[in-house]
Design a protein around this motif. Structure first.
Motif, PDB file in Angstrom:
ATOM      1  N   THR A  87       0.872  -1.109   0.115  1.00 24.33           N
ATOM      2  CA  THR A  87      -0.090  -0.037   0.146  1.00 24.33           C
ATOM      3  C   THR A  87       0.780   1.211   0.114  1.00 24.33           C
ATOM      4  O   THR A  87       0.190   2.381  -0.148  1.00 24.33           O
ATOM      5  N   SER A  90       3.761   4.240  -4.967  1.00 22.76           N
ATOM      6  CA  SER A  90       3.322   5.277  -5.556  1.00 22.76           C
ATOM      7  C   SER A  90       2.436   5.576  -6.880  1.00 22.76           C
ATOM      8  O   SER A  90       1.797   6.430  -6.787  1.00 22.76           O
ATOM      9  N   ASP A  91       2.300   4.209  -7.273  1.00 21.46           N
ATOM     10  CA  ASP A  91       1.284   4.150  -8.502  1.00 21.46           C
ATOM     11  C   ASP A  91      -0.194   4.255  -7.724  1.00 21.46           C
ATOM     12  O   ASP A  91      -0.299   3.136  -6.707  1.00 21.46           O
ATOM     13  N   ARG A  92      -1.060   4.860  -8.227  1.00 17.77           N
ATOM     14  CA  ARG A  92      -2.383   4.994  -7.415  1.00 17.77           C
ATOM     15  C   ARG A  92      -3.079   3.787  -7.775  1.00 17.77           C
ATOM     16  O   ARG A  92      -3.896   3.331  -6.881  1.00 17.77           O
ATOM     17  N   LYS A  95      -1.731   0.909  -5.694  1.00 16.19           N
ATOM     18  CA  LYS A  95      -2.104   1.491  -4.135  1.00 16.19           C
ATOM     19  C   LYS A  95      -3.329   0.853  -3.933  1.00 16.19           C
ATOM     20  O   LYS A  95      -3.898   0.495  -2.730  1.00 16.19           O
ATOM     21  N   GLY A  96      -4.461   1.260  -4.833  1.00 15.96           N
ATOM     22  CA  GLY A  96      -5.783   0.890  -4.675  1.00 15.96           C
ATOM     23  C   GLY A  96      -5.977  -0.622  -4.405  1.00 15.96           C
ATOM     24  O   GLY A  96      -6.654  -1.016  -3.667  1.00 15.96           O
ATOM     25  N   THR A 121     -10.334   3.199   2.016  1.00 17.42           N
ATOM     26  CA  THR A 121      -9.125   3.720   1.298  1.00 17.42           C
ATOM     27  C   THR A 121      -9.422   3.296  -0.189  1.00 17.42           C
ATOM     28  O   THR A 121      -9.093   4.056  -0.793  1.00 17.42           O
ATOM     29  N   SER A 122      -9.629   2.078  -0.394  1.00 14.77           N
ATOM     30  CA  SER A 122      -9.456   1.628  -1.946  1.00 14.77           C
ATOM     31  C   SER A 122     -10.583   2.360  -2.597  1.00 14.77           C
ATOM     32  O   SER A 122     -10.395   2.816  -3.644  1.00 14.77           O
ATOM     33  N   ARG A 124     -11.530   5.327  -2.118  1.00 11.12           N
ATOM     34  CA  ARG A 124     -11.309   6.766  -2.135  1.00 11.12           C
ATOM     35  C   ARG A 124     -10.063   6.962  -3.152  1.00 11.12           C
ATOM     36  O   ARG A 124     -10.154   8.031  -4.026  1.00 11.12           O
ATOM     37  N   LEU A 125      -9.599   6.019  -3.450  1.00 10.94           N
ATOM     38  CA  LEU A 125      -8.471   5.660  -4.690  1.00 10.94           C
ATOM     39  C   LEU A 125      -9.074   5.488  -5.979  1.00 10.94           C
ATOM     40  O   LEU A 125      -8.759   5.874  -7.142  1.00 10.94           O
ATOM     41  N   ARG A 126     -10.169   4.642  -5.813  1.00 10.63           N
ATOM     42  CA  ARG A 126     -10.999   4.314  -6.900  1.00 10.63           C
ATOM     43  C   ARG A 126     -12.350   4.188  -6.736  1.00 10.63           C
ATOM     44  O   ARG A 126     -12.913   3.206  -6.156  1.00 10.63           O
TER      45      ARG A 126
END
Length: 218
Positions: A87, A90-92, A95-96, A121-122, A124-126
């Motif tokens: 997690t 740096s790659d979004r 990370k997701g 959190t996942s 929020r990223l996706r």
């Protein structure tokens, strides 16, 4: 129909996406690990990923793939460690996926609150990631179930404690009644003994007077 499908999906965790979408790299060990993973040979895949981790210790993607294999092998504690490191990517997108699959692993460990946080959190990223939404709902339901279970258990414990108090209270009342009855019996016995002594003394006094009169007559 769509609502029925979503309800069905909530009954079990959605499929783990990383099993079908591992981190790609030109590293030979990563490539071999991905091939073994795709073939369902998770133990062999993990061995390759472990070798890749030694070569690429700072690569979050390798830790992500290690988490894949470890989860598939049922080694959830170790999978959590690997995915937690993933997690930090740096790659979004990576990370997701890392947070989503970390949530799945935490769910398997019955850490539902932590799993829900990971799914949030996942999202929020996706924000359009439907499996994260499904699994978040499932985790929240499990949290509610646990809270209800705890509440019911607390109530049961309280009821048992109250019942025990009531039983002790009744027992104490019964003992008090018994003690009072015994005391009354003892008092009655004392009164009886006292009366007997008085009667005896009275009889003795009468005999003494009788004797005195008899002596006087002589």
């Amino acid at each position: 129909m769509r609502r029925q499908l979503m309800t069905l999906a909530l009954l079990t965790l959605a499929p783990l996406l990383f099993g079908f979408d591992p981190f790609q790299s030109s590293n030979t060990n990563v490539e071999e690990g991905n091939a073994k993973l795709g073939a369902g040979k998770y133990k062999e895949a993990l061995e390759y990923y472990d070798s890749a981790a030694k070569e690429l210790p700072e690569e979050a993607g390798v830790q992500y793939n290690r988490g894949v294999a470890l989860h598939r092998l049922g080694k959830f504690d170790k999978a959590r460690e690997a995915l937690s490191r993933a997690t930090a990517a740096s790659d979004r997108a990576l990370k997701g996926k890392g947070f989503y699959n970390l949530g799945n692993t935490l769910f398997e460990l019955k850490k539902y609150k932590a799993a829900a946080d990971a799914f949030k959190t996942s999202l929020r990223l996706r924000s359009d990631h439907v499996p994260s939404k499904w699994n978040l709902e499932l985790a929240l339901r499990r949290i509610q179930e646990e809270e209800k279970k705890k509440k019911d258990q607390d109530k049961k414990n309280k009821d048992q404690k109250d019942n025990k108090k009531d039983k002790n209270k009744d027992k104490n009342k019964q003992q008090d009644k018994k003690d009072q009855k015994d005391k009354q019996g003892q008092d009655k016995d004392k009164d009886k003994d006292k009366q007997e002594q008085q009667d005896k003394q009275k009889e003795q006094d009468q005999q003494k007077k009788k004797q005195e009169r008899s002596d006087k007559d002589k």
